[in-house]
Write a protein that holds these residues in place. Structure first.
Motif, PDB file in Angstrom:
ATOM      1  N   TRP A 105       3.075 -43.098 -43.498  1.00 22.73           N
ATOM      2  CA  TRP A 105       2.649 -41.825 -42.925  1.00 22.73           C
ATOM      3  C   TRP A 105       2.887 -41.739 -41.423  1.00 22.73           C
ATOM      4  O   TRP A 105       2.592 -40.722 -40.812  1.00 22.73           O
ATOM      5  N   CYS A 109       7.144 -42.302 -45.829  1.00 20.02           N
ATOM      6  CA  CYS A 109       6.225 -42.165 -46.954  1.00 20.02           C
ATOM      7  C   CYS A 109       6.143 -43.529 -47.644  1.00 20.02           C
ATOM      8  O   CYS A 109       6.989 -44.392 -47.432  1.00 20.02           O
ATOM      9  N   ASP A 378      -1.671 -38.215 -41.602  1.00 20.21           N
ATOM     10  CA  ASP A 378      -1.325 -37.025 -42.381  1.00 20.21           C
ATOM     11  C   ASP A 378      -0.449 -37.494 -43.538  1.00 20.21           C
ATOM     12  O   ASP A 378       0.750 -37.730 -43.374  1.00 20.21           O
ATOM     13  N   ILE A 379      -1.024 -37.627 -44.718  1.00 20.67           N
ATOM     14  CA  ILE A 379      -0.297 -38.212 -45.847  1.00 20.67           C
ATOM     15  C   ILE A 379       0.704 -37.242 -46.469  1.00 20.67           C
ATOM     16  O   ILE A 379       1.434 -37.623 -47.389  1.00 20.67           O
ATOM     17  N   ASN A 380       0.749 -36.037 -45.957  1.00 22.43           N
ATOM     18  CA  ASN A 380       1.731 -35.069 -46.460  1.00 22.43           C
ATOM     19  C   ASN A 380       2.886 -34.831 -45.488  1.00 22.43           C
ATOM     20  O   ASN A 380       3.874 -34.186 -45.860  1.00 22.43           O
ATOM     21  N   PHE A 381       2.760 -35.361 -44.277  1.00 26.60           N
ATOM     22  CA  PHE A 381       3.762 -35.036 -43.251  1.00 26.60           C
ATOM     23  C   PHE A 381       3.823 -36.193 -42.255  1.00 26.60           C
ATOM     24  O   PHE A 381       3.172 -36.174 -41.227  1.00 26.60           O
ATOM     25  N   ASP A 385       8.709 -37.585 -39.206  1.00 24.14           N
ATOM     26  CA  ASP A 385       9.272 -36.347 -39.751  1.00 24.14           C
ATOM     27  C   ASP A 385       8.869 -35.156 -38.891  1.00 24.14           C
ATOM     28  O   ASP A 385       9.676 -34.256 -38.622  1.00 24.14           O
ATOM     29  N   LYS A 386       7.634 -35.148 -38.422  1.00 27.72           N
ATOM     30  CA  LYS A 386       7.187 -34.076 -37.532  1.00 27.72           C
ATOM     31  C   LYS A 386       8.009 -34.056 -36.246  1.00 27.72           C
ATOM     32  O   LYS A 386       8.377 -32.991 -35.731  1.00 27.72           O
TER      33      LYS A 386
END
Length: 464
Positions: A105, A109, A378-381, A385-386
């Motif tokens: 994260w 991922c 942030d386990i979704n993003f 990547d941000k």
């Protein structure tokens, strides 16, 4: 140390890996090293106590990776743990390949269960003693770790030792780390307070044990010189490492060469690495290699045996410990531990100040806070990547501190209000250690800006 009734056995696990000094030369052509790892749970008894461990290729610790400076590493991970994982090569700068740093994260991922993933990176300008470990939850505490050694064709000390020995120190538990973590993260545990409580060292009734585990043994030959590569792979504890009646000369800290620094006892915190040269110059006999726990963890010294060739076997050599008094717990003096080659320290362009604190959060659980913020991934993003997508970091819990432009030089000040020391590591960077002190003020006139040591893991002292 006890987790309020949850039993576990806290020891140092010693691993000896002996290899001849590699014969390299300036004409060495870098190669690709294919590493094939299966991460799985296996029942083992490394210290005599039988339990299920998370392992690399069924081994505890995992296999040693040995490559040469300039080589490429292709590390395939086959995840058979029954849970997600990720693998971090500790100390690798990952210049140009930050997505292979292995932090869930943050850099990537997670690798799902029953899935394969390959880390692909080069060690273009790095040498020395490093290690790899799982970076998902507590998996490395249960065994997913191993040594990562980068040999140097231009090693300035290679003519001064005959063999290498890898010594891995580990605070090995008898209870699964996920159980310990769950107990740790409860309002009743008081967080870091568990480090100050005595624990039993006896296995509970009914345990399945192997009674002939014995002490680890390191083979020395009279008058030979050994490079010991010492790695602290523990979850919690710093150690004082020594060998009775044998001086040590430090030549490397965290993958960077140092000026020779003779010592008797070596303080080494979690994730730190040192190389020391030890000469087998004592009478042919058996000697104790020892690691001492911090005094706040009230446990006896843990011992291994240094056995000289020709000496009779002795399961319990005489105690002859060094009597040096060392401060508990700080790194080797940054004024005497110096880099082999002097570097000119650039002027800083920015200053970050961080206050470290441990206190209860809104649910009553003791957590770590940095400038009053406890990090939440942030386990979704994932963070990287941000960054690539130029997204902003609006959440305070991201603990994001931004470099505004290329080439910035940042002075980082840490004010630790906790009464325990903390190892500090930056992924992808090596930093100069300019100074440490007590209290919440830094005397900038006392900072060592002339030839300070550079490393990637340093100790922030207690209440300092």
């Amino acid at each position: 140390m006890a987790f309020y009734g949850i039993f576990f056995f806290y020891i140092i696990f010693w691993t000896a890996v002996v290899s001849p000094t590699p014969i390299l030369n300036r004409g060495y052509i870098p190669k690709t090293n294919n590493i094939d790892f299966t991460i799985e749970k296996v029942t083992l008894a490394p210290d005599g106590f039988t339990r299920q461990l998370s392992t690399v290729n069924g081994q505890f610790p995992g296999p040693t990776i040995e490559v040469n400076k300039g080589d490429r590493i292709l590390m395939k991970i086959r995840n058979k743990l029954g849970e997600s994982t990720a693998m971090h090569a500790h100390g690798m700068l990952q210049r140009g390949t930050p997505w292979f740093d292995g932090v869930p994260w943050m850099a990537q991922c997670v690798i799902p269960d029953d899935y394969e993933f390959t880390y692909n990176f080069t060690v273009a300008d790095q040498v020395g003693t490093h290690w790899y470990h799982a970076h998902e939850t507590m998996q490395y505490v249960d065994g997913v770790f191993g040594a990562l050694i980068i040999h140097d064709p231009d090693d300035p000390f290679k003519s001064e030792y005959d063999e290498e020995i890898i010594v891995m120190l580990n605070d090995y538990h008898h209870t699964n780390a996920q159980i310990l973590l769950k107990q740790f993260l409860t309002p009743e545990s008081h967080g870091e307070e568990v480090r100050k409580i005595d624990i039993s060292t006896k296995a509970p009734p009914g345990s399945k044990c192997v009674d002939n585990a014995g002490l680890a043994k390191f083979e020395f030959v009279k008058d030979k010189k050994y490079r010991l590569r010492i790695i602290n792979t523990s979850a919690f504890s710093a150690f004082f490492f020594s060998i009775d009646k044998h001086d040590m000369e430090v030549i490397e800290a965290d993958g960077l060469y140092t000026k020779r620094n003779k010592i008797h006892r070596l303080p080494i915190n979690v994730a730190q690495r040192y190389s020391v040269i030890v000469t087998a110059n004592q009478p042919v006999d058996n000697y104790i290699m020892r690691s001492e726990f911090q005094k706040t963890i009230n446990l006896p010294n843990i011992k291994a045996i240094v056995h000289y060739e020709g000496a009779p076997d002795d399961p319990e050599p005489k105690d002859n410990p060094w009597s040096d008094s060392l401060t508990e717990y700080v790194d080797l003096d940054h004024k005497t531990l110096q880099p082999l080659e002097e570097e000119k320290i650039p002027e800083s362009t920015k200053k970050f100040e961080f206050k470290i604190d441990f206190h209860k959060n809104s649910t009553g659980v003791v957590k770590a806070f940095l400038n009053n913020s406890s990090y939440i991934p942030d386990i979704n993003f994932p963070t990287l990547d941000k960054i690539f997508k130029k997204k902003s970091f609006n959440e305070t819990s991201a603990n994001a501190y931004i470099f505004d432009k290329d080439g910035e030089v940042v002075d980082m000040y840490f004010i630790n209000s906790d009464d325990g020391e903390h190892p500090f590591h930056i992924h992808g960077y090596q930093f100069w250690v300019l100074g440490t002190g007590n209290g919440d003020k830094v005397d900038e006139n006392e900072l060592n800006t002339h030839n300070p040591i550079k490393r990637d893991t340093a100790t922030i002292p207690a209440s300092g």
